[in-house]
Design an enzyme around this catalytic site. Structure first.
Site, PDB file in Angstrom:
ATOM      1  CD  GLU A 288      -3.275   0.135   1.953  1.00 15.98           C
ATOM      2  OE1 GLU A 288      -4.615  -0.951   1.935  1.00 15.98           O
ATOM      3  OE2 GLU A 288      -3.175   0.839   3.176  1.00 15.98           O
ATOM      4  CG  HIS A 309       7.961 -29.563  -0.005  1.00 13.58           C
ATOM      5  ND1 HIS A 309       7.698 -31.071  -0.216  1.00 13.58           N
ATOM      6  CD2 HIS A 309       8.302 -29.651   1.068  1.00 13.58           C
ATOM      7  CE1 HIS A 309       8.857 -31.048   0.873  1.00 13.58           C
ATOM      8  NE2 HIS A 309       9.304 -30.089   1.419  1.00 13.58           N
ATOM      9  CE  LYS A 423     -12.428   1.717   1.099  1.00  4.09           C
ATOM     10  NZ  LYS A 423     -11.686   2.584   1.447  1.00  4.09           N
TER      11      LYS A 423
HETATM   12  O1  PA5 Z   1      -2.962   1.899   5.751  1.00  4.73           O
HETATM   13  C1  PA5 Z   1      -4.250   2.356   5.653  1.00  4.73           C
HETATM   14  O2  PA5 Z   1      -4.452   3.016   5.711  1.00  4.73           O
HETATM   15  C2  PA5 Z   1      -5.277   1.290   5.341  1.00  4.73           C
HETATM   16  O3  PA5 Z   1      -4.449   0.270   5.005  1.00  4.73           O
HETATM   17  C3  PA5 Z   1      -6.573   0.844   7.163  1.00  4.73           C
HETATM   18  O4  PA5 Z   1      -5.553   0.598   7.714  1.00  4.73           O
HETATM   19  C4  PA5 Z   1      -7.287   0.351   6.186  1.00  4.73           C
HETATM   20  O5  PA5 Z   1      -8.397   0.851   4.834  1.00  4.73           O
HETATM   21  C5  PA5 Z   1      -9.098   0.086   7.276  1.00  4.73           C
HETATM   22  O6  PA5 Z   1      -9.604   2.002   7.890  1.00  4.73           O
HETATM   23  P1  PA5 Z   1      -9.407   2.528   8.622  1.00  4.73           P
HETATM   24  O7  PA5 Z   1      -9.689   2.402   9.671  1.00  4.73           O
HETATM   25  O8  PA5 Z   1     -10.455   3.707   8.491  1.00  4.73           O
HETATM   26  O9  PA5 Z   1     -11.258   1.770   8.666  1.00  4.73           O
END
Ligand code: PA5
Length: 450
Positions: A288, A309, A423
């Site tokens: 990310e 394996h 989303k």
């Molecule tokens: O690293 C990040 O920002 C994302 O992975 C969020 O943690 C994830 O989308 C969850 O978001 P939130 O805590 O706002 O529900």
């Protein structure tokens, strides 16, 4: 202390190539520490191990103790950075068979997770499992608006209120969210749930050492003070730009040298099943943070020797696009030696008296050398043991390297604009008000395919 060894990548990169990275690493270090790089509003994790709120930390420990007293199961509701860190720590540091143990054996409630998927079968199975248990909930969402945890929380909150009544449920619901905004904060205030804060300047995937990770980890009976101590030691160790003295930066530089040579996939390798979710946490952290603007390494993972394996053939002989980062644990918690067998029908008496951990280490060394010979550079990260302190160190090592690596790639390591696309489509297809045009467009595209 963490050790980083790049000797098994040496045949793929000359010494001068690392030296040549120093100028860029120093620049990245300055951008980070002077808060001048992209995403610099989200650098709260950088000195968190020293600067965390002591009063909130105390509240976390108290709430965790209450959960341990009150409940057989703590259900943690969150997704992405709001669950992976806690899951990684709990899996790494608890018994592999904690789910099958009694509360007395575990000395803590079982921590289960929800809101990390939208599966009806998963949630139905969870609700059925919870039926005869004493339960607490910790819902975690920084934005307070993420669909998966919001839906799971609505269902689990309803279930909890049905079981205990609305009033008693308040004593069993803990909310971790933004200090002032978001739907979850509003709900927590109106229901008067105990609330913990995700600091404004700490993004989800960098939040394991905030209440996001600490409350579930402490509820699982893990020493969070030791965890913070480990992170603090790492923070002090990895605070200078010199590549020869900062192994976190050396790791960041190395993976960028390899990427520029065409090794676009980094495979995190472990030899301990307890490390599976550390890999999952790391995959999110790097995927990310770096996968944007058509750049970034693809982070992937294997659990060895199991996956030797299944994936071993590809790693040894497949397309030469990958390098491995092997995370090893120096010591096992207990010894287990192979017994002698007078009949020796399996031919294994040459191993009699040898500790299983030693056999695992030899398997790791043999595999590394085979993969290096097969065209796969290997990096090695070693921690001394499965301890909260080592987990804290490892977290900080990878977080710091991730920030530096992101700046070396010239991306903003602290945003995640690409996560929005699915989303928007999901909301449109579910008929959320305001998405009518998008819904029509997507439905037309889907019906074309039928
Ligand atoms: O690293 C990040 O920002 C994302 O992975 C969020 O943690 C994830 O989308 C969850 O978001 P939130 O805590 O706002 O529900």
């Amino acid at each position: 202390m963490i050790k980083f060894d790049l000797s098994n990548a040496r045949s793929y990169m000359d010494e001068h190539e690392m030296a040549q990275m120093q100028a860029q690493v120093s620049l990245a270090h300055d951008l980070l520490h002077k808060k001048k790089g992209p995403g610099s509003d989200f650098l709260g994790w950088l000195d968190l191990p020293q600067k965390y709120s002591r009063s909130e930390f105390g509240r976390i420990r108290k709430a965790a103790a209450r959960i341990r007293r009150q409940s057989d199961v703590l259900v943690v509701i969150g997704i992405g950075g709001s669950y992976l860190g806690a899951k990684a720590a709990i899996e790494m540091l608890s018994s592999h068979f904690q789910a099958m143990q009694t509360k007395r054996q575990r000395k803590a409630p079982l921590v289960l997770f929800a809101g990390q998927n939208l599966s009806a079968d998963y949630l139905n199975d969870l609700l059925a499992f919870l039926e005869d248990k004493q339960v607490s909930l910790n819902v975690i969402s920084k934005s307070g608006t993420t669909t998966e945890p919001a839906v799971a929380f609505r269902l689990l909150k309803g279930w909890l209120e049905n079981k205990y009544g609305k009033e008693a449920s308040r004593e069993r619901i803990y909310v971790t969210t933004d200090k002032q905004k978001g739907a979850l904060k509003k709900l927590a205030d109106s229901e008067q749930y105990e609330t913990f804060v995700v600091p404004d300047d700490v993004g989800g995937r960098f939040s394991v050492l905030t209440a996001v990770g600490l409350l579930p980890i402490a509820a699982a009976g893990i020493d969070i003070r030791a965890m913070m101590k480990g992170a603090r030691q790492a923070m002090q160790k990895f605070n200078k730009p010199d590549l020869t003295n900062n192994s976190s930066y050396a790791y960041a530089a190395c993976r960028n040298v390899l990427l520029r040579k065409g090794y676009a996939v980094e495979l995190m390798v472990n030899y301990e099943p307890s490390m599976h979710y550390v890999t999952e946490w790391w995959k999110q952290l790097y995927g990310e943070s770096e996968g944007k603007d058509n750049r970034g390494l693809l982070p992937a993972g294997v659990d060895n020797t199991t996956d030797l394996h299944s994936m071993g053939q590809y790693v040894q002989d497949g397309r030469r696009i990958l390098f491995e980062t092997v995370v090893q644990i120096e010591q096992s918690r207990n010894q287990l030696t192979v017994p002698n067998d007078p009949d020796n029908l399996d031919g294994l008496n040459f191993l009699a008296g040898t500790d299983l951990h030693e056999i695992n280490s030899k398997a790791a060394q043999g595999t590394m050398l085979a993969h290096v010979d097969g065209g796969v550079p290997n990096l090695q990260v070693t921690i001394c043991e499965r301890s909260p302190e080592a987990f804290g160190e490892l977290v900080y090592f990878f977080e710091k390297a991730c920030a530096i690596s992101g700046y070396l790639l010239a991306v903003n390591p602290f945003d995640q604009p690409g996560v929005e696309a699915y989303k928007q489509n999901m909301f449109a297809l579910l008929g959320k008000p305001g998405y009518e045009d998008k819904q029509a467009e997507l439905e037309a595209r889907l019906s074309d395919k039928e």
